[in-house]
Design a protein around this motif. Structure first.
Motif, mmCIF file in Angstrom:
data_model
loop_
_atom_site.group_PDB
_atom_site.id
_atom_site.type_symbol
_atom_site.label_atom_id
_atom_site.label_comp_id
_atom_site.label_asym_id
_atom_site.label_seq_id
_atom_site.Cartn_x
_atom_site.Cartn_y
_atom_site.Cartn_z
ATOM 1 N N LEU A 54 0.838 -1.196 0.000
ATOM 2 C CA LEU A 54 0.000 0.000 0.000
ATOM 3 C C LEU A 54 0.874 1.247 0.000
ATOM 4 N N VAL A 55 2.118 1.115 0.494
ATOM 5 C CA VAL A 55 3.083 2.206 0.438
ATOM 6 C C VAL A 55 4.416 1.658 -0.052
ATOM 7 N N CYS A 56 5.266 2.563 -0.559
ATOM 8 C CA CYS A 56 6.635 2.165 -0.842
ATOM 9 C C CYS A 56 7.550 3.163 -0.144
ATOM 10 N N SER A 57 8.755 2.723 0.177
ATOM 11 C CA SER A 57 9.636 3.566 0.989
ATOM 12 C C SER A 57 10.811 4.089 0.172
ATOM 13 N N ILE A 58 11.260 5.272 0.525
ATOM 14 C CA ILE A 58 12.464 5.854 -0.056
ATOM 15 C C ILE A 58 13.413 6.151 1.102
ATOM 16 N N ARG A 59 14.569 5.502 1.077
ATOM 17 C CA ARG A 59 15.482 5.627 2.208
ATOM 18 C C ARG A 59 16.397 6.822 2.031
ATOM 19 N N GLY A 60 17.126 7.078 3.108
ATOM 20 C CA GLY A 60 18.091 8.161 3.072
ATOM 21 C C GLY A 60 17.480 9.519 3.354
ATOM 22 N N PRO A 61 18.312 10.537 3.432
ATOM 23 C CA PRO A 61 17.842 11.897 3.719
ATOM 24 C C PRO A 61 16.843 12.348 2.657
ATOM 25 N N GLY A 62 15.828 13.037 3.104
ATOM 26 C CA GLY A 62 14.778 13.462 2.179
ATOM 27 C C GLY A 62 13.852 12.335 1.782
ATOM 28 N N GLY A 63 14.097 11.163 2.386
ATOM 29 C CA GLY A 63 13.276 10.010 2.055
ATOM 30 C C GLY A 63 11.968 10.019 2.816
ATOM 31 N N GLY A 64 11.298 8.899 2.803
ATOM 32 C CA GLY A 64 10.016 8.803 3.479
ATOM 33 C C GLY A 64 9.166 7.756 2.792
ATOM 34 N N TYR A 65 7.868 7.940 2.875
ATOM 35 C CA TYR A 65 6.969 6.976 2.251
ATOM 36 C C TYR A 65 6.130 7.656 1.182
ATOM 37 N N ARG A 66 5.747 6.857 0.214
ATOM 38 C CA ARG A 66 4.873 7.284 -0.864
ATOM 39 C C ARG A 66 3.775 6.244 -0.995
ATOM 40 N N LEU A 67 2.622 6.653 -1.486
ATOM 41 C CA LEU A 67 1.554 5.682 -1.717
ATOM 42 C C LEU A 67 1.998 4.668 -2.760
ATOM 43 N N GLY A 68 1.638 3.410 -2.552
ATOM 44 C CA GLY A 68 2.036 2.370 -3.490
ATOM 45 C C GLY A 68 1.153 2.350 -4.733
ATOM 46 N N ARG A 69 -0.046 2.895 -4.594
ATOM 47 C CA ARG A 69 -0.975 2.955 -5.727
ATOM 48 C C ARG A 69 -1.671 4.308 -5.716
ATOM 49 N N LYS A 70 -2.489 4.515 -6.744
ATOM 50 C CA LYS A 70 -3.253 5.751 -6.780
ATOM 51 C C LYS A 70 -4.279 5.757 -5.646
ATOM 52 N N PRO A 71 -4.497 6.926 -5.038
ATOM 53 C CA PRO A 71 -5.434 6.987 -3.906
ATOM 54 C C PRO A 71 -6.845 6.520 -4.262
ATOM 55 N N GLN A 72 -7.217 6.593 -5.535
ATOM 56 C CA GLN A 72 -8.541 6.093 -5.923
ATOM 57 C C GLN A 72 -8.664 4.580 -5.731
ATOM 58 N N SER A 73 -7.542 3.875 -5.838
ATOM 59 C CA SER A 73 -7.632 2.417 -5.790
ATOM 60 C C SER A 73 -7.192 1.843 -4.439
ATOM 61 N N ILE A 74 -7.037 2.706 -3.445
ATOM 62 C CA ILE A 74 -6.754 2.208 -2.100
ATOM 63 C C ILE A 74 -8.022 2.318 -1.267
ATOM 64 N N ARG A 75 -8.595 1.164 -0.936
ATOM 65 C CA ARG A 75 -9.848 1.136 -0.184
ATOM 66 C C ARG A 75 -9.555 1.021 1.313
ATOM 67 N N ILE A 76 -10.428 1.624 2.099
ATOM 68 C CA ILE A 76 -10.250 1.588 3.550
ATOM 69 C C ILE A 76 -10.178 0.151 4.062
ATOM 70 N N ALA A 77 -10.994 -0.722 3.505
ATOM 71 C CA ALA A 77 -10.999 -2.123 3.934
ATOM 72 C C ALA A 77 -9.617 -2.757 3.767
ATOM 73 N N GLN A 78 -8.923 -2.391 2.683
ATOM 74 C CA GLN A 78 -7.599 -2.964 2.442
ATOM 75 C C GLN A 78 -6.595 -2.511 3.494
ATOM 76 N N ILE A 79 -6.714 -1.255 3.902
ATOM 77 C CA ILE A 79 -5.791 -0.732 4.915
ATOM 78 C C ILE A 79 -5.970 -1.487 6.223
ATOM 79 N N ILE A 80 -7.221 -1.686 6.592
ATOM 80 C CA ILE A 80 -7.502 -2.376 7.849
ATOM 81 C C ILE A 80 -7.053 -3.828 7.774
ATOM 82 N N ASP A 81 -7.261 -4.460 6.638
ATOM 83 C CA ASP A 81 -6.756 -5.814 6.444
ATOM 84 C C ASP A 81 -5.242 -5.864 6.629
ATOM 85 N N ALA A 82 -4.563 -4.860 6.068
ATOM 86 C CA ALA A 82 -3.104 -4.875 6.043
ATOM 87 C C ALA A 82 -2.490 -4.884 7.434
ATOM 88 N N VAL A 83 -3.147 -4.237 8.391
ATOM 89 C CA VAL A 83 -2.583 -4.229 9.741
ATOM 90 C C VAL A 83 -3.195 -5.332 10.611
#
Lengths: 165, 165
Positions: A54-83
């Motif tokens: 659901l997310v991908c990571s960018i390491r190093g300074p200035g890094g962080g996380y980015r959405l793994g897919r477009k926000p339209q295709s990320i459903r709340i149910a999937q997020i809850i499943d993921a954790v």
DNA sequence: CAAAAGTTGACTGAAACAGTGGGGTATCAG
DNA sequence: CTGATACCCCACTGTTTCAGTCAACTTTTG
């Protein structure tokens, strides 16, 4: 069926991520400050979100996380499943062997409820949430408060400039 | 939001009670056997159900529990409430002070979900469940199995009679 | 190189669940 | 009256999960 702080945190964090996506990768420290979630706990949650892509990571300074897919295709149910929070309300995970291999009296009731919840959370995407006006307003307030909490005094040159006036 | 075995047990037990209501007070030992729920645990649950006046008790031999109201007016949501399982999905119990007195980003989402679940479980009564064909079938099977499990051999006179043949 | 960021794993206190056990008390049948 | 039946109440326990902490990594960039 379980729906606790854990799942709420995951959805909140991902929504924060989606809102600030235009400013490049978002790091967990910022999310932690804005949403009031412990940094270490966020790390655990994002480890799971990353495994579910659901997310991908960018390491190093200035890094962080980015959405793994477009926000339209990320459903709340999937997020809850993921954790690891199931949205299933039955005892038997829908198998129907709730009572010594037999179907228990209330199996169908819980099955219907599960379906209801799943349909609801599965019909809402991150972009739906972003579009909601109350959420826009709250996010803006959080950004403002965050600006105040990360004072420019930490910038050495600015301190000096103020000091030398 | 929590929906676990506890709430399921409470609904199952009350449904069993409703189904066998025509045979006078139903005692917990029978429910325990039919539904496979520990007797002591049932006692705890029924203490709460009694406090919420969903059932009333008749003590002494031949005693047991009876529904406190007509099955049409007992909603599933009320049963779950009675055993202290909240159907509320928000962190703040709907107050909106989820994040240091402010409304958190996802408050409205959880509020909507809570409403959805509450409407669903609040629209179903015990009598609705009794009317469902699958439930009738399962209850009949449970009754049959239970008859076989409580053999007349426990009756001393009968044992003697068999023995003396 | 050094600092920033993610990655991983072990650990912990608190709470809730699910269940056990044991002692009551009210009530009815005999 | 007595004993069996059933509810009533309380203390306790083992397990799991949550929510969070801490520490030691590795990777990447300025």
């Amino acid at each position: 069926m379980r729906l606790t702080t854990k799942g709420r945190y995951a959805v909140t964090a991902l929504l924060d991520l989606a809102i600030h996506a235009d400013q490049g990768p978002v790091n967990l420290a910022d999310i932690s400050r804005r949403q009031g979630i412990s940094l270490s706990y966020l790390e655990q949650l994002f480890a799971k979100l990353r495994r579910s892509e659901l997310v991908c990571s960018i390491r190093g300074p200035g890094g962080g996380y980015r959405l793994g897919r477009k926000p339209q295709s990320i459903r709340i149910a999937q997020i809850i499943d993921a954790v690891n929070e199931s949205v299933d309300a039955t005892k038997c995970q829908g198998k129907g062997n709730c009572q010594q291999g037999e179907t228990c009296l209330t199996h169908h009731l819980w099955q219907d409820l599960s379906e209801q919840i799943h349909d609801f959370l599965g019909s809402i995407s991150l972009s739906d949430l972003i579009a909601r006006s109350e959420i826009k307003r709250i996010a803006q307030q959080q950004d403002k408060r965050h600006e105040m909490l990360t004072p420019p005094e930490l910038d050495g040159a600015r301190i000096a400039a103020t000091f030398l006036q």
